[in-house]
Design a protein around this motif. Structure first.
Motif, short mmCIF file in Angstrom:
data_model
loop_
_atom_site.label_atom_id
_atom_site.label_comp_id
_atom_site.label_asym_id
_atom_site.label_seq_id
_atom_site.Cartn_x
_atom_site.Cartn_y
_atom_site.Cartn_z
N VAL A 110 45.90 30.99 49.17
CA VAL A 110 45.83 32.42 48.89
C VAL A 110 45.01 32.68 47.64
CG1 VAL A 110 47.20 34.46 48.26
CG2 VAL A 110 47.98 32.96 50.10
N PHE A 141 41.50 34.84 47.49
CA PHE A 141 41.27 35.98 46.60
C PHE A 141 40.08 35.71 45.67
CE2 PHE A 141 45.74 37.41 47.39
CZ PHE A 141 45.40 38.64 47.91
N ALA A 197 36.84 36.00 47.74
CA ALA A 197 36.52 37.41 48.00
C ALA A 197 35.99 38.08 46.73
CB ALA A 197 37.75 38.14 48.52
N GLY A 198 36.59 37.73 45.59
CA GLY A 198 36.11 38.26 44.33
C GLY A 198 34.69 37.80 44.01
N ARG A 240 52.83 37.72 42.53
CA ARG A 240 52.37 38.92 43.22
C ARG A 240 52.89 40.17 42.51
NH1 ARG A 240 56.07 41.47 46.33
NH2 ARG A 240 58.01 40.39 46.75
#
Length: 155
Positions: free
Chosen positions: A11, A15, A18-19, A145
């Protein structure tokens, strides 16, 4: 509870990747706009080699970040290695794509020298360093999270 229990390596890598994609697109776009230059100006090099090169840089970024965040306490120095690898991959794949697409070694060498000497590779590497550094920071700080205030209320 370790940071890995709160946020898995996969995960965190997703992330961060994608960043990196977002930073890469924004960085190249804003730089191109500010400098009033195309990202690749070499004649004979289309958008396909540029997209494939960016995709390869993103894939290498993801693989190296995954290895980095798999350590319990990764070093921030690893972000420099990820940045260099992403930049080198981008330049090499762009050169190979330009060679295949144009069929001319001069065009391929021109495209590679243009991105290495110009502003493109610094943007590719800098955005990779920022995104990798953020992933390392998340792993080192043990972030978890986001939660709404009522999620921690006893039931």
């Amino acid at each position: 509870m370790t940071s890995r229990d709160r946020l898995s390596d996969g995960v965190l890598t997703a992330f961060a990747t994608a960043g990196y994609l977002a930073l890469l697109v924004a960085g190249l776009g804003v730089s191109s706009l500010a400098l009033d230059e195309d990202v690749i100006r070499t004649r004979g090099v289309g958008v396909v080699p540029a997209y494939v090169a960016a995709g390869a840089a993103i894939a290498v970024f993801a693989l190296l970040v995954r290895q980095t965040v798999a350590r319990e306490r990764p070093s921030y120095v690893a972000a420099a290695g990820v940045a260099l690898a992403a930049g080198a991959t981008h330049a090499l794949v762009l050169g190979a794509g330009a060679l295949v697409g144009a069929g001319d070694l001069g065009v391929a060498l021109g495209a590679v020298s243009e991105v290495l000497i110009g502003w493109v590779e610094p943007v590719v590497a800098l955005t990779a360093a920022v995104a990798a550094g953020a992933a390392i920071a998340v792993r080192r700080t043990g972030a978890e999270r986001p939660r709404w205030p009522w999620e921690d209320a006893p039931r």
